[in-house]
Design a protein around this motif. Structure first.
Motif, PDB file in Angstrom:
ATOM      1  N   MET A 105      -6.659  -5.212   0.546  1.00  0.00           N
ATOM      2  CA  MET A 105      -5.631  -4.185   0.738  1.00  0.00           C
ATOM      3  C   MET A 105      -6.156  -2.917   1.389  1.00  0.00           C
ATOM      4  O   MET A 105      -5.388  -2.124   1.922  1.00  0.00           O
ATOM      5  CB  MET A 105      -5.005  -3.823  -0.613  1.00  0.00           C
ATOM      6  N   ILE A 135      -7.019   2.437  -1.559  1.00  0.00           N
ATOM      7  CA  ILE A 135      -5.725   3.103  -1.719  1.00  0.00           C
ATOM      8  C   ILE A 135      -5.936   4.410  -2.463  1.00  0.00           C
ATOM      9  O   ILE A 135      -6.422   4.419  -3.607  1.00  0.00           O
ATOM     10  CB  ILE A 135      -4.738   2.204  -2.489  1.00  0.00           C
ATOM     11  N   VAL A 151       0.835  -1.209   0.000  1.00  0.00           N
ATOM     12  CA  VAL A 151       0.000   0.000   0.000  1.00  0.00           C
ATOM     13  C   VAL A 151       0.866   1.254   0.000  1.00  0.00           C
ATOM     14  O   VAL A 151       0.631   2.199  -0.765  1.00  0.00           O
ATOM     15  CB  VAL A 151      -0.951   0.002   1.217  1.00  0.00           C
TER      16      VAL A 151
END
Length: 216
Positions: free
Chosen positions: A170, A173, A112
């Motif tokens: 994740m 982002i 990330v």
């Protein structure tokens, strides 16, 4: 340099049995060199020097056959050493679920962070076509499987992961620029995996996040 009559070059050097007194001259030469390594006189006759080197090489080869006859392949060989190391070293213990998740979280943060650092302003951000690419390595395929929620180690070389699924693993982002926020704009991200543990994750980014994350 005169050799003893029983130190014959014609006898097979692979034989593990030699007549009594074999290599006597070569052994004497070896002792003389080791007794005075810095001052041992070297003949100016190239043929004499070459003959001495050949004799020493044959003697070393003969010694190897003696060791092999007793212990198997020469102990110093890389193949034998590798086999012994493999046999002696216990197999690494399998990681627990908690350990896999902890390692995956460390990797997630690194990925990330790496993607965000690439999300700088470019003219192509206006159309959402600016490109990013994260290049990393994960020695443990089990950890990489946990990272992307694969349910096990990756079984692919290349895979398109829907953005929605990618962000579930994740997190969303984004990149911040003056007066704007940048998002991943591709409907999916490309994931490449190598058996060596190297991986690449890529996509596009820009000003507007796509409403339909099932594809382009």
């Amino acid at each position: 340099m005169k050799r003893a009559a029983d130190d014959s070059d014609d006898a097979p050097e692979t034989s593990t049995k030699r007549p009594r007194g074999a290599h006597t001259t070569t052994k004497a030469l070896l002792k003389s060199i080791l007794a005075n390594p810095k001052g041992y006189p070297i003949s100016a006759n190239e043929d004499v020097v070459r003959k001495s080197l050949v004799d020493l090489a044959k003697y070393a080869q003969w010694l190897e056959t003696q060791v092999a006859a007793v212990d198997g392949p020469v102990a110093g060989s890389s193949a034998t050493a590798a086999k012994k190391k493999s046999a002696a070293a216990p197999a690494p213990a399998a990681k627990t679920k908690a350990q896999l998740e902890a390692d995956a979280e460390k990797l997630r943060r690194a990925v990330v962070s790496g993607i965000k650092k690439q999300m700088s302003w470019k003219p192509s951000c206006k159309t959402g076509s600016a490109k990013w690419l994260y290049d990393g390595i994960c020695p443990d395929p089990e950890v990489f499987g946990v990272l992307l929620g694969l349910g096990g180690p990756p079984t692919f070389k290349q895979k398109k992961v829907p953005l929605e699924d990618f962000e579930k693993c994740m997190g969303e982002i984004t990149g911040s620029v003056r007066y704007d926020t940048l998002f991943i704009t591709s409907g999916h991200v490309n994931v490449r995996w190598s058996d060596t543990g190297e991986f690449k994750i890529s996509g596009t980014y820009g000003k507007y996040k796509p409403m339909n994350t099932s594809g382009y």
